[in-house]
Design an enzyme around this catalytic site. Structure first.
Site, PDB file in Angstrom:
ATOM      1  N   ASP A  45       0.707  -1.196  -0.085  1.00  0.00           N
ATOM      2  CA  ASP A  45      -0.120   0.165  -0.052  1.00  0.00           C
ATOM      3  C   ASP A  45       0.709   1.085   0.067  1.00  0.00           C
ATOM      4  OD1 ASP A  45       0.677  -0.137   2.750  1.00  0.00           O
ATOM      5  OD2 ASP A  45      -0.991   0.197   3.544  1.00  0.00           O
ATOM      6  N   ASP A  84      -1.096  -6.513  -0.356  1.00  0.00           N
ATOM      7  CA  ASP A  84      -1.282  -5.616   0.837  1.00  0.00           C
ATOM      8  C   ASP A  84      -2.727  -4.984   1.004  1.00  0.00           C
ATOM      9  OD1 ASP A  84      -0.218  -4.555   3.107  1.00  0.00           O
ATOM     10  OD2 ASP A  84       0.982  -2.922   2.086  1.00  0.00           O
ATOM     11  N   GLU A 183       9.091  -3.896  10.739  1.00  0.00           N
ATOM     12  CA  GLU A 183       9.327  -2.572  10.106  1.00  0.00           C
ATOM     13  C   GLU A 183       9.759  -1.708  11.219  1.00  0.00           C
ATOM     14  OE1 GLU A 183       6.534  -0.909   7.492  1.00  0.00           O
ATOM     15  OE2 GLU A 183       7.652   1.106   7.487  1.00  0.00           O
TER      16      GLU A 183
END
Ligand code: KIV
Length: 278
Positions: A45, A84, A183
């Site tokens: 995304d 995603d 992340e």
């Protein structure tokens, strides 16, 4: 060559081989990634920002994502493609999430990615896996929670917070996720989490201790220049290459250099003579 699958990721981890993933959003880039033999392609995304120019990932819709998933799946017919799930396409209920995950698969994805790990996400992960939809989890910094987190902040900066992320990762693993994106976290924290899981981790800004890596392709090719995170290594400078090519094209058009005979279609001699006579 046989298509890579979620199972390929586990095999790579078990053989101590690193997993290389990249994002892709269009047909021709997907073709290159497939030819290069990349282990997995995420139609992320992040395209909200790097392709569509939105300020955050919140603005991209499922319908928009599906267009890009279809394009990538046409370009990389034998690759493992993860779609995603965009903000609010899976947050309302298990039914909504499952139905929309199904749309990703029908569009050509081989798996979906879900951010976070609350009770709803765990149930949805389980239901997707039971329905034949492999799930890639996503922990640490989760861009869809940007407004809650309050900025692009590094996660898991202490032993206690890394433990909390590990707890979530274990729950996702138990729910059936085949791998987890980690992340924006210190390398030691990501390595600790990776060492305490059976499934692979895919790091982005999380150091070298993860089972694999993923980055946004426009970042490593130097094409997207609005901002460049610290963890990005540039392997090319497409911004400058495109700029130089566009400037050269423009000046050649203005100077009458382009198109030359080489780029033009010629009439047959007898037809040309008619023009000259007329
Ligand atoms: O949207 C995205 O590109 C991502 C990253 C993990 C690369 O979620």
């Amino acid at each position: 060559m046989a298509r890579k699958t979620a199972g390929t990721f586990q095999k790579l981890k078990d053989n101590n081989e690193k997993i290389a993933m990249l994002t892709a959003y269009d047909y021709s880039t997907a073709q290159v990634l497939e030819e290069a033999g990349i282990d997995g392609i995420l139609v992320g995304d992040s395209l909200a920002q790097v392709v569509l120019g939105y300020e955050s990932t919140h603005s991209v819709t499922l319908d928009e994502m599906l267009i890009f998933v279809k394009a990538v799946s046409r370009g990389a017919k034998n690759s493992f493609i993860v779609g995603d799930m965009p903000f609010m396409s899976y947050n309302l209920s298990t039914e909504q999430g499952l139905e929309n995950a199904g749309k990703m698969i029908k569009a050509g994805a081989n798996a979906v990615k879900l951010e976070g790990c609350n009770r709803h996400i765990l149930t949805l992960t389980r239901r997707c896996v039971e329905s034949g939809i492999p799930v890639l989890g996503h922990l640490g910094f989760t861009p869809q929670l940007l407004n809650t987190i309050g900025g692009y902040k590094i996660q898991g900066k202490s032993y206690e917070t890394a433990e909390k992320i590990l707890e979530s990762a274990k729950k996702l693993e138990k729910a059936g996720a085949f791998a987890i994106v980690l992340e924006l976290m210190p390398a030691d924290s990501a390595q600790y989490i990776t060492q305490n899981l059976s499934i692979p981790t895919i790091g982005i800004g999380a150091g070298a201790g993860c089972s694999g890596q993923i980055v946004v392709i426009d970042d490593i090719l130097g094409k997207f220049t609005d901002f460049t995170p610290k963890f990005v290594k540039k392997y090319a400078n497409l911004h400058d290459t495109i700029m130089e090519s566009v400037q050269k094209y423009s000046s050649e058009v203005k100077e009458g250099i382009f198109p030359s005979k080489e780029q033009s279609f010629e009439l047959k001699e007898e037809e040309r003579e008619k023009f000259n006579a007329g």
